[in-house]
Structures are given as structure tokens and as C-alpha cells.
Design a protein around this motif. Structure first.
Motif, PDB file in Angstrom:
ATOM      1  N   LYS A  16     -12.303  -0.444   0.520  1.00 29.95           N
ATOM      2  CA  LYS A  16     -11.994   0.509   1.586  1.00 29.95           C
ATOM      3  C   LYS A  16     -13.118   1.534   1.704  1.00 29.95           C
ATOM      4  CE  LYS A  16      -6.961   0.556   0.794  1.00 29.95           C
ATOM      5  NZ  LYS A  16      -5.839   1.437   0.385  1.00 29.95           N
ATOM      6  N   ASP A  74      -2.997  -3.109  -2.665  1.00 28.58           N
ATOM      7  CA  ASP A  74      -3.856  -2.047  -3.175  1.00 28.58           C
ATOM      8  C   ASP A  74      -3.914  -2.170  -4.700  1.00 28.58           C
ATOM      9  OD1 ASP A  74      -5.442   0.175  -3.308  1.00 28.58           O
ATOM     10  OD2 ASP A  74      -3.978   1.551  -2.433  1.00 28.58           O
ATOM     11  N   SER A 127      -8.975  -2.059  -2.040  1.00 23.17           N
ATOM     12  CA  SER A 127      -9.010  -0.820  -2.801  1.00 23.17           C
ATOM     13  C   SER A 127     -10.268  -0.021  -2.492  1.00 23.17           C
ATOM     14  CB  SER A 127      -8.963  -1.125  -4.306  1.00 23.17           C
ATOM     15  OG  SER A 127      -9.089   0.055  -5.074  1.00 23.17           O
ATOM     16  N   ARG A 154       5.651  -0.234  -0.556  1.00 21.49           N
ATOM     17  CA  ARG A 154       4.807   0.881  -1.001  1.00 21.49           C
ATOM     18  C   ARG A 154       4.758   1.047  -2.508  1.00 21.49           C
ATOM     19  NH1 ARG A 154       6.609   5.937   2.592  1.00 21.49           N
ATOM     20  NH2 ARG A 154       4.845   6.860   1.468  1.00 21.49           N
ATOM     21  N   SER A 155       5.372   0.131  -3.249  1.00 22.80           N
ATOM     22  CA  SER A 155       5.366   0.255  -4.706  1.00 22.80           C
ATOM     23  C   SER A 155       5.392  -1.121  -5.341  1.00 22.80           C
ATOM     24  CB  SER A 155       6.579   1.069  -5.182  1.00 22.80           C
ATOM     25  OG  SER A 155       7.774   0.327  -4.987  1.00 22.80           O
ATOM     26  N   ASP A 170       0.869  -1.187   0.000  1.00 19.68           N
ATOM     27  CA  ASP A 170       0.000   0.000   0.000  1.00 19.68           C
ATOM     28  C   ASP A 170       0.898   1.226   0.000  1.00 19.68           C
ATOM     29  OD1 ASP A 170      -1.880   2.174   0.915  1.00 19.68           O
ATOM     30  OD2 ASP A 170      -3.248   0.459   0.984  1.00 19.68           O
ATOM     31  N   ASP A 171       0.597   2.204  -0.859  1.00 21.62           N
ATOM     32  CA  ASP A 171       1.466   3.367  -0.942  1.00 21.62           C
ATOM     33  C   ASP A 171       1.328   4.304   0.253  1.00 21.62           C
ATOM     34  OD1 ASP A 171      -1.110   3.971  -1.926  1.00 21.62           O
ATOM     35  OD2 ASP A 171      -0.369   5.745  -2.949  1.00 21.62           O
ATOM     36  N   ASP A 172       0.285   4.146   1.057  1.00 22.19           N
ATOM     37  CA  ASP A 172       0.117   4.915   2.288  1.00 22.19           C
ATOM     38  C   ASP A 172       0.712   4.100   3.436  1.00 22.19           C
ATOM     39  OD1 ASP A 172      -0.808   6.115   4.660  1.00 22.19           O
ATOM     40  OD2 ASP A 172      -2.636   6.834   3.691  1.00 22.19           O
ATOM     41  N   PHE A 173       1.834   4.563   3.997  1.00 12.91           N
ATOM     42  CA  PHE A 173       2.533   3.760   5.003  1.00 12.91           C
ATOM     43  C   PHE A 173       1.681   3.554   6.247  1.00 12.91           C
ATOM     44  CE2 PHE A 173       3.436   7.989   6.594  1.00 12.91           C
ATOM     45  CZ  PHE A 173       3.547   7.836   7.960  1.00 12.91           C
ATOM     46  N   ARG A 174       0.780   4.507   6.553  1.00 13.18           N
ATOM     47  CA  ARG A 174      -0.086   4.339   7.727  1.00 13.18           C
ATOM     48  C   ARG A 174      -1.072   3.198   7.518  1.00 13.18           C
ATOM     49  NH1 ARG A 174      -1.811  10.498   7.427  1.00 13.18           N
ATOM     50  NH2 ARG A 174      -1.836   9.741   5.272  1.00 13.18           N
ATOM     51  N   VAL A 175      -1.601   3.084   6.311  1.00  9.57           N
ATOM     52  CA  VAL A 175      -2.497   1.974   5.996  1.00  9.57           C
ATOM     53  C   VAL A 175      -1.726   0.653   6.033  1.00  9.57           C
ATOM     54  CG1 VAL A 175      -3.975   0.944   4.221  1.00  9.57           C
ATOM     55  CG2 VAL A 175      -4.053   3.422   4.647  1.00  9.57           C
ATOM     56  N   GLN A 200       0.886  -0.057   7.824  1.00 15.87           N
ATOM     57  CA  GLN A 200       1.146  -0.411   9.217  1.00 15.87           C
ATOM     58  C   GLN A 200      -0.119  -0.921   9.904  1.00 15.87           C
ATOM     59  OE1 GLN A 200       2.855   3.223  10.793  1.00 15.87           O
ATOM     60  NE2 GLN A 200       4.943   2.529  10.395  1.00 15.87           N
TER      61      GLN A 200
END
Length: 217
Positions: free
Chosen positions: A102, A57, A80, A37-38, A11-16, A18
């Protein structure tokens, strides 16, 4: 299936990433690899770590998660915000074993993890599969035929699935699920008390009986 299932989260959002990592690590029988993330990082991690399951994602800065799933040869759940029918159909055509829109509740992911572990237990190894094995595995994966398991905890579901069609000791079940022998013993005893599991005795060289467990037909 033996040991824990290793999960790669993309997932490109690190908070998601984690957040999903915490859900996976908290789940019995699973461990999360370091999230990526990629697409490029995911391909590198798949080559080096050989995960059992990919949580990916769909829309990423350097590519398409669905294309990655199609090419990677790894069981995958796509996650997604895309809720259009065309994207969902494309995801399922790619070979994804699940699709989560999501935002979703935590139990939606844990439920999929439960079913995936039971599915993998049924189709693991090199033994020939009967048609009823295939039907049961697909029914479990897609959430059908769940009345017995609804009353069990998530760990009990994994313990029960770890028995498969054979018999096993508490130590063997614990190793398959990734829990201690004592924890496996406790859940097996609870299943036996409800007459879901049969207890058998096997006498070894020492003369002391070993408790063996098997799912009742």
C-alpha cells in the motif's frame, strides 16, 4: 474452473475494505463477499462461505494476517503498508500467491486478479498435471510469459484462459467466466479473428452446427 471466484476481503479500515470490494466486484469472473475487519470474523467467514481467494491485510487488531493465511488453507493475496523484506519473505513462506504494498494503483490488483483466474483455470479439477502445465501456471501467476495477453482486454484474458487445453462453446465459456453467452461469443470471435483461437463445428442431433472454440498451440 466454473462460475465466479468468490473473494473475502480482510482489512480493519472499512473504507479500504469497501474500496477493494468495488474493485473485485467490477472485475469479470469475480464476486466479493461481505468484507470483514478482524481475524476472528475472517475465520468465521472462511468456515461458512469457503471463499476461493482471500485479500488480507497483514497487521490487524486481533492478530496477524500472515498467520491466518498460513493456517486457513485458502489462496491469498496479502496487502500491507509493510515494505520490509522480512515481512514480504514471511508472507510468501505462508503460501500467499501475491503481495501488494500500500498504496498501489488499481491496475496492480486487477492484474493480479487476472493472473490468478488464469492460474486457477489451469490447476482446477482433479486431472493429472503435466510438468508443462505446472510451469505455465506458475509463470502466469508470477507475470512471466505475458506477450500475447498484453494486447487483450481483461475480459478477453479470462475468456482465453477459460478454454484451457480443450474446446468449449461460447455458452460454456460464459458460464466458466461469469459472463453472458453473447459477451463470450463476442470475445471469442475477436480472438478467432486474430488467429489466437480456432473455431470448430460440431453437428448435433438437430443438424445445426455448434461452434466450438479451442486455443491454438
Amino acid at each position: 474452473m466454473t462460475g465466479t471466484l468468490r473473494v473475502l476481503i480482510l482489512d480493519d479500515d472499512f473504507r479500504v475494505g469497501q474500496l477493494h470490494q468495488g474493485i473485485v466486484d467490477d472485475h469479470p469472473g469475480y464476486t466479493a463477499l461481505t468484507p470483514v475487519r478482524s481475524i476472528a470474523e475472517a475465520r468465521d467467514s472462511i468456515r461458512s462461505s469457503s471463499p476461493d481467494l482471500l485479500l488480507a491485510d497483514v497487521f490487524l487488531p486481533d492478530g496477524d494476517g500472515i498467520g491466518l493465511v498460513r493456517d486457513a488453507g485458502v489462496d491469498a493475496i496479502l496487502i500491507s503498508a509493510a515494505d520490509d523484506a522480512a515481512t514480504v519473505r514471511r508472507a510468501l513462506r505462508s503460501g500467499a500467491v501475491g503481495y501488494l504494498v500500500k498504496p498501489f494503483e488499481r491496475r496492480a490488483l486487477t492484474g493480479l486478479l487476472d493472473r490468478f483466474a488464469r492460474y486457477r483455470n489451469l490447476v482446477s479439477g482433479d486431472r493429472p498435471l503435466r510438468q508443462e502445465d505446472v510451469d505455465r501456471a506458475l509463470a502466469i501467476l508470477h507475470g512471466a510469459g505475458e506477450p500475447v495477453s498484453l494486447s487483450r482486454s481483461a475480459t478477453e484474458q479470462l475468456v482465453f484462459a477459460a478454454l484451457g487445453d480443450g474446446e468449449a462453446s461460447a455458452a460454456e465459456v460464459g458460464e466458466r467466466v461469469g459472463i453472458s453467452r453473447a459477451t463470450a461469443q463476442r470475445h471469442l470471435a475477436a480472438l478467432a479473428a486474430r488467429d489466437v483461437v480456432e473455431v470448430r463445428l460440431r453437428y448435433g442431433a438437430t443438424g445445426r452446427p455448434e461452434h466450438r472454440y479451442a486455443a491454438r498451440a
